[in-house]
Design an enzyme around this catalytic site. Structure first.
Site, PDB file in Angstrom:
ATOM      1  N   CYS A  77     -55.518  69.806  72.349  1.00 15.45           N
ATOM      2  CA  CYS A  77     -56.546  69.047  73.080  1.00 15.45           C
ATOM      3  C   CYS A  77     -57.549  69.995  73.723  1.00 15.45           C
ATOM      4  O   CYS A  77     -58.250  70.706  73.021  1.00 15.45           O
ATOM      5  CB  CYS A  77     -55.910  68.106  74.095  1.00 15.45           C
ATOM      6  SG  CYS A  77     -57.106  66.919  74.740  1.00 15.45           S
ATOM      7  N   HIS A 175     -53.420  64.722  70.618  1.00 17.57           N
ATOM      8  CA  HIS A 175     -52.229  65.007  71.422  1.00 17.57           C
ATOM      9  C   HIS A 175     -50.978  64.815  70.573  1.00 17.57           C
ATOM     10  O   HIS A 175     -50.504  63.686  70.433  1.00 17.57           O
ATOM     11  CB  HIS A 175     -52.169  64.059  72.621  1.00 17.57           C
ATOM     12  CG  HIS A 175     -53.172  64.372  73.671  1.00 17.57           C
ATOM     13  ND1 HIS A 175     -52.917  65.234  74.710  1.00 17.57           N
ATOM     14  CD2 HIS A 175     -54.453  63.970  73.834  1.00 17.57           C
ATOM     15  CE1 HIS A 175     -53.982  65.354  75.474  1.00 17.57           C
ATOM     16  NE2 HIS A 175     -54.937  64.593  74.977  1.00 17.57           N
ATOM     17  N   GLU A 177     -48.006  65.471  71.313  1.00 16.12           N
ATOM     18  CA  GLU A 177     -46.892  65.007  72.160  1.00 16.12           C
ATOM     19  C   GLU A 177     -46.952  63.501  72.400  1.00 16.12           C
ATOM     20  O   GLU A 177     -46.011  62.919  72.909  1.00 16.12           O
ATOM     21  CB  GLU A 177     -46.887  65.794  73.485  1.00 16.12           C
ATOM     22  CG  GLU A 177     -47.939  65.389  74.519  1.00 16.12           C
ATOM     23  CD  GLU A 177     -49.349  65.921  74.262  1.00 16.12           C
ATOM     24  OE1 GLU A 177     -49.595  66.471  73.163  1.00 16.12           O
ATOM     25  OE2 GLU A 177     -50.196  65.765  75.152  1.00 16.12           O
TER      26      GLU A 177
END
Lengths: 193, 253
Positions: A77, A175, A177
């Site tokens: 990011c 992202h 995650e």
């Protein structure tokens, strides 16, 4: 294998930690240059504003540490944007690992881009064993331009660098995650590098 | 292509999921973490947790729940309910929430929006707005939609955007609980007036209501609770239906 998440003042690193733990890896959060240098893998996360983040990195001497790393480094990011040369976000000079400009989306569509969009033209070991044009989760108002380092593209307002790669440096605008199974696969691919 | 988001909403009281019919008369629909994991696996794009107890003594319980959710869930989630300070937000984001939503506290003290945007970035600041049509005007309501304010809805959403909100969660109290469809006319007017995303909420009953709110309502995302919790509509069925109707959605291959 030791995985260090660069822990600087750039928002929430907790989600990245949890994502790695779900993959069975216990990451070390650190801003200590020696600990970062000695890691097998380094993750450089970031949520926040580019010039503030760069000032913080410089004050800690982390800018030079990150540039000089030889092991696989994964910018995520804002981490991707900070690895570029310059960002239009408050006219920030960044690390310059990738000779790429970071620009603000023209407001032809809603800004920030918030939500799930495709990765296209994937060309990196980061994207092994993924479905075709998989969806990843984005939240960003600035993007890296297409360049010779682009290893995946996404279309929003214009085509931009969804991922960059040069030598041992890898970066993803989305992202991982927060990108479901696809994101877990990307993180797992990075850990296997 | 950026896809339209489907967002199940979990109302939380004392660590359990509940859903009010018109916000009154709560029914129990299960363990939040388990339910959240199920939705994530089924292809929900995001989740919203609204803490409807939100008393000061329960704050720690919510932070603990957020930590459990963040450890388990691999999609983004927003937490709202009773948030009124930078400290509240800091605790929730540090526990792993991706975004927070504020409602009454933004009405009470609009500067809170600016402060949160400056401190944490607009991307994590969702402003929830409960609106009801009263005597020919859309009026912002607070306290779970029970208490009218002086604010008219359209000027308020514009102010909220200018102050730094990253997203609007728009709940029509006229539609909420009716299962007769979203408030598409108002949602569209607001979505077109703003450059930040708008989540439509209130009124989902059938799959075609989602098609309507993404087309007629110009919504960027749609939120619903009871139809998902009570399995009247499943997320995978809804996604397939939307895809068949040419709405861009994320379907895992």
């Amino acid at each position: 294998m030791s995985v260090v998440i660069v822990n600087y003042n750039a928002g929430n690193v907790q989600s990245v930690t949890y994502a790695l733990q779900r993959l069975g890896v216990e990451p070390i959060l650190s801003a200590d240059p020696d600990i970062i240098r000695s890691a097998d893998k380094v993750i450089f996360p970031g949520v926040g504003e580019a010039s503030t983040a760069m000032n913080f990195l410089r004050k800690q001497g982390l800018d030079q540490v990150i540039e000089s790393l030889k092991q696989p480094v994964f910018g995520v990011c804002l981490g991707l944007q900070l690895m570029c040369k310059h960002s239009e976000e408050n006219d920030a000079d960044c690390l310059g690992i990738f000779d790429v400009q970071v620009r603000k989306f023209e407001p032809k569509l809603k800004v920030p881009q918030m939500g799930w969009n495709n990765l296209e033209n994937m060309n990196s070991p980061l994207f092994a064993d993924l479905p075709e044009e998989p969806y990843v989760y984005y939240v960003h108002s600035y993007y890296a331009e297409l360049s010779e380092y682009t290893v995946a593209e996404t279309e929003y307002v214009n085509r931009f660098s969804a991922a960059l790669q040069k030598d041992n440096f890898y970066a993803l605008q989305a992202h991982p995650e927060k990108s479901g199974k696809v994101g877990e696969q990307i993180l797992s691919n990075f850990l296997k590098l | 292509m950026l896809t339209k988001r489907i967002i199940p909403c979990l109302d939380i009281k004392d660590g359990r999921t509940v859903k009010g019919v018109n916000f009154v008369g709560l029914r129990d629909a299960g363990d939040p973490v388990e339910l959240a994991a199920t939705y994530a696996a089924e292809g929900a794009d995001e989740l919203v947790f609204l803490d409807i107890t939100a008393t000061v003594e329960k704050r720690k319980t919510l932070v603990e729940l957020v930590r459990r959710v963040a450890a388990e869930i691999n999609i983004p989630f927003t937490v709202g309910g009773g948030i009124s300070s930078i400290e509240d937000v800091s605790a929730l984001l540090n526990a792993g929430a991706d975004k927070i939503s504020i409602n009454s506290s933004a009405v009470k003290r609009p500067d809170l929006i600016n402060e949160l945007a400056l401190e944490f970035g607009s991307q994590c600041v969702v402003v929830a707005i409960d609106t009801r049509f009263v005597e020919g005007e859309h009026i912002v309501h607070v306290r779970g939609g029970r208490t009218p304010t002086e604010l008219r809805t359209i000027p308020w959403v514009k102010e909220v955007e200018q102050r730094g909100a990253g997203e609007i969660l728009l709940t029509s109290m006229d539609h909420d609980g009716t299962k007769a469809g979203f408030a598409n006319e108002l949602t569209s007017e607001i979505s077109k007036a703003l450059s930040i995303p708008v989540i439509a909420s209130g009124g989902a009953g059938q799959m075609n209501h989602f098609v309507d709110t993404f087309t007629d309502g110009n919504a960027d995302a749609a939120l619903a609770a009871s139809i998902f919790h009570f399995k009247e509509i499943s997320v995978p069925d809804l996604k397939s239906f939307l895809k068949e109707n040419n709405i861009p959605v994320r379907v895992e291959k």
